[in-house]
Design a protein around this motif. Structure first.
Motif, short mmCIF file in Angstrom:
data_model
loop_
_atom_site.label_atom_id
_atom_site.label_comp_id
_atom_site.label_asym_id
_atom_site.label_seq_id
_atom_site.Cartn_x
_atom_site.Cartn_y
_atom_site.Cartn_z
N ARG A 1 0.85 -1.20 0.00
CA ARG A 1 0.00 0.00 0.00
C ARG A 1 0.89 1.25 0.00
NH1 ARG A 1 -3.95 0.04 4.73
NH2 ARG A 1 -5.32 1.22 3.35
N GLN B 1 -2.18 -1.37 -3.60
CA GLN B 1 -3.10 -0.23 -3.56
C GLN B 1 -2.27 1.04 -3.60
OE1 GLN B 1 -5.53 -0.41 -0.05
NE2 GLN B 1 -7.04 -1.76 -0.97
N HIS C 1 -2.83 5.03 -3.07
CA HIS C 1 -3.75 6.05 -2.58
C HIS C 1 -3.27 7.43 -3.02
CE1 HIS C 1 -5.98 3.41 0.30
NE2 HIS C 1 -4.86 2.71 0.19
N GLN D 1 -3.66 -2.20 -14.61
CA GLN D 1 -3.99 -2.80 -13.32
C GLN D 1 -4.06 -4.32 -13.42
OE1 GLN D 1 -7.54 -0.53 -12.65
NE2 GLN D 1 -6.48 1.04 -11.44
N TYR E 1 -2.72 -4.09 -9.33
CA TYR E 1 -2.87 -2.99 -8.38
C TYR E 1 -4.21 -2.29 -8.59
CZ TYR E 1 -1.87 0.43 -12.08
OH TYR E 1 -1.92 1.21 -13.21
N ASP E 2 -4.59 -1.47 -7.60
CA ASP E 2 -5.78 -0.64 -7.68
C ASP E 2 -5.41 0.78 -7.27
OD1 ASP E 2 -7.85 -2.70 -8.29
OD2 ASP E 2 -7.25 -3.46 -6.31
N CYS E 3 -6.10 1.75 -7.85
CA CYS E 3 -5.94 3.15 -7.47
C CYS E 3 -7.10 3.57 -6.57
CB CYS E 3 -5.91 4.05 -8.71
SG CYS E 3 -4.47 3.81 -9.76
N VAL E 4 -6.80 4.36 -5.55
CA VAL E 4 -7.83 4.86 -4.64
C VAL E 4 -7.77 6.38 -4.64
CG1 VAL E 4 -8.74 4.81 -2.30
CG2 VAL E 4 -7.54 2.80 -3.20
#
Length: 359
Positions: free
Chosen positions: A289, A320, A322, A339, A344-347
């Protein structure tokens, strides 16, 4: 409920971070930097501090990592209020007077830093009292520090990176001349500009992740950076620290590529600059993260090279990332194709609000 939480205020291209910890009904707080001037009122910092006071909670520690304008301006707004909205129990700041006590020490936002020092003294807020008024540095602090149950381990700066700042400060005071602030010396990267091509096609992550020269800016090298630990979790808060200093400190704590430092959240140094986020630093940390504090204004951070290195870093869990702003520089990475490939993910925060991350 036990809380360990990082709030990234919208601080334009800078940093303004609130670390909150403890039980939900009685939290403790550490404020790290103040971002740009507008961060204090428009960015929500003042309202957050007023809410802390209204709940009867305290600001255990106020940290100015270094004297760049995008870190100090909001804190100048805080200390110049009459009276300030909230008094911290401790203040950490490597000012001119503090560096005078360093045995190994013989631009910039120096004018602002002198004003900050003057305001702190006017409020009778002792600077670095825990360290007998001396500068905060890896060599002088030694063991981990307890801040009302929060464990802090200093990783930056070291004496070698404080010395040049002290010399520049002495020059400024001798000559009493207007000098260029650090933000104007911080030249934006141009190797992979965010032009139409990179915004319309997926970035070449493999090419971008290649090594580049590391940051050598004097103010960034003086950044106070630390590991913060609470309730079995750990966050790495880096200011704008140089990656070689962070790496050396982590190695000094016994970590290596074979025995990585476990981190639950890594706030990227210098807003995701390619000169501060290196493969070597990422390789010594076990983390999935990451937090990026920047609007992308002025210097187009985060740099594509830094982001590519994160994407290329193997992690035990899906990554993740952020962000505290939605911008062309951050939306670039919010693509299903990337992704899916790199896991991965973007927040993103709601428009105009702070990014709140439960660690």
């Amino acid at each position: 409920m036990t809380v360990f939480r990082l709030t990234m205020f919208p601080a334009n291209e800078g940093d303004c971070l609130l670390l909150s910890y403890g039980q939900e009904a009685a939290l403790r707080h550490v404020l790290i930097d103040g971002g740009r001037k507008a961060t204090f009122k428009k960015g929500g910092l003042k309202a957050a501090l007023e809410a802390i006071e209204a709940r009867g909670e305290g600001l255990e520690l106020l940290v100015l990592t270094h004297i760049d304008a995008d870190h100090i301006e909001g804190l100048l707004e805080l200390v110049n209020e009459a009276p300030p909205v909230l008094k911290p129990r401790e203040v950490w700041f490597n000012g001119f007077d503090q560096m005078a006590f360093m045995p190994f020490l013989g631009i910039l936002g120096i004018k602002q830093a002198d004003a900050y020092t003057k305001a702190l003294k006017a409020h009778d807020w002792p600077i670095n009292a825990r360290f007998q008024g001396s500068a905060i540095a890896v060599e002088t602090v030694g063991t981990a520090i307890d801040i009302a149950g929060l464990k802090l381990t200093i990783l930056s700066p070291d004496g070698a990176h404080l010395a040049p700042l002290r010399k520049d400060w002495e020059k400024y005071r001798r000559e009493a001349e207007a000098i260029v602030v650090a933000e104007e010396l911080d030249i934006p990267a141009a190797a992979f500009p965010l032009g139409p091509a990179i915004l319309t096609a997926d970035p070449d992550v493999e090419a971008l992740a290649a090594p580049t020269p590391i940051d050598d800016a004097v103010p960034n090298g003086s950044s106070i950076a630390f590991l913060a630990e609470f309730a079995g979790k750990r966050v790495l808060l880096t200011g704008d620290a140089h990656p070689d200093v962070l790496l050396a400190s982590l190695e000094g704590l016994g970590f290596s590529v074979q025995s990585k430092c476990p981190v639950d959240l890594f706030k990227l140094s210098h807003h995701g600059s390619k000169g501060n986020v290196t493969r070597e630093l990422l390789d010594i940390v076990a983390c999935h993260r990451f937090a990026v504090s920047t609007s992308g204004s002025r210097f187009d951070h985060p740099d594509p090279e830094a982001m590519a290195r994160i994407l290329k870093t193997p992690t035990a869990a899906r990554k993740q990332i952020h962000f505290n702003y939605t911008s062309p520089e951050t939306r670039l990475w919010d693509r299903a194709s990337l992704q899916g490939t790199y896991g991965y993910d973007c927040v993103f925060p709601a428009t105009g609000t702070s990014s709140v991350i439960d660690i």
